[in-house]
Scaffold this motif. Structure first.
Motif, mmCIF file in Angstrom:
data_model
loop_
_atom_site.group_PDB
_atom_site.id
_atom_site.type_symbol
_atom_site.label_atom_id
_atom_site.label_comp_id
_atom_site.label_asym_id
_atom_site.label_seq_id
_atom_site.Cartn_x
_atom_site.Cartn_y
_atom_site.Cartn_z
ATOM 1 N N UNK A 253 0.826 -1.200 0.000
ATOM 2 C CA UNK A 253 0.000 0.000 0.000
ATOM 3 C C UNK A 253 0.862 1.252 0.000
ATOM 4 N N UNK A 254 1.940 1.226 0.764
ATOM 5 C CA UNK A 254 2.861 2.351 0.791
ATOM 6 C C UNK A 254 3.479 2.569 -0.594
ATOM 7 N N UNK A 255 3.825 1.497 -1.257
ATOM 8 C CA UNK A 255 4.412 1.585 -2.589
ATOM 9 C C UNK A 255 3.410 2.153 -3.600
ATOM 10 N N UNK A 256 2.189 1.641 -3.584
ATOM 11 C CA UNK A 256 1.190 2.129 -4.550
ATOM 12 C C UNK A 256 0.830 3.582 -4.279
ATOM 13 N N UNK A 257 0.774 3.987 -3.014
ATOM 14 C CA UNK A 257 0.481 5.397 -2.701
ATOM 15 C C UNK A 257 1.611 6.315 -3.149
#
Length: 149
Positions: free
Chosen positions: A142-146
């Motif tokens: 999720x951190x990567x996609x954000x």
């Protein structure tokens, strides 16, 4: 990998044993094989440097010259000794030779006839702390996609 002609037809009723390439539907790619050699360390005198063959495709072709110091990232693969055999090398068909399928190649330092700055990536303590925080995050995807969106 190496190209191998099909040994059997994939169709259930097909019994064909002779295969001709369909050159009209064939696609070609730029492809290059280089041999990567480790940099000699002063502590290991008298030892032959280890080498590995690297396959470069598409835009990675012709990105390096002999003598360049490079960082290569990719996937280590095993090819049978028969398909990866070098001329004059009598490797048996039961031998597997490792090679790398490169996904990136970065020149760090050029050979004697070229000049580059030779800098490598250095991380400061702030970067290392950020890496630790990301590693402890329960949902790093999720951190990567954000960060991308």
């Amino acid at each position: 990998g190496a190209y191998r002609t099909p040994e059997a037809c994939t169709g259930k009723r097909c019994r064909g044993q002779r295969f001709e390439p369909n050159r009209r539907n064939a696609s070609t790619i730029d492809w290059q094989k280089i041999r990567l050699q480790e940099i000699k360390d002063g502590n290991e005198q008298g030892r032959i440097p280890r080498t590995i063959e690297v396959e470069l495709t598409d835009d990675l072709c012709d990105c390096v010259l002999p003598g360049d110091v490079v960082t290569v990232c990719g996937f280590i693969k095993a090819g049978s000794g028969a398909e990866r055999r070098r001329p004059g090398n009598a490797a048996s068909s039961t031998t597997f030779l490792l090679y790398m399928d490169a996904s990136s190649c970065v020149k760090l330092k050029a050979g004697d006839d070229q000049q580059t700055d030779g800098r490598t990536q250095q991380f400061d303590p702030q970067d290392l702390e950020a890496f630790r925080e990301i590693a402890q995050d329960p949902n790093p995807f999720k951190l990567l996609t954000n960060s991308i969106c």
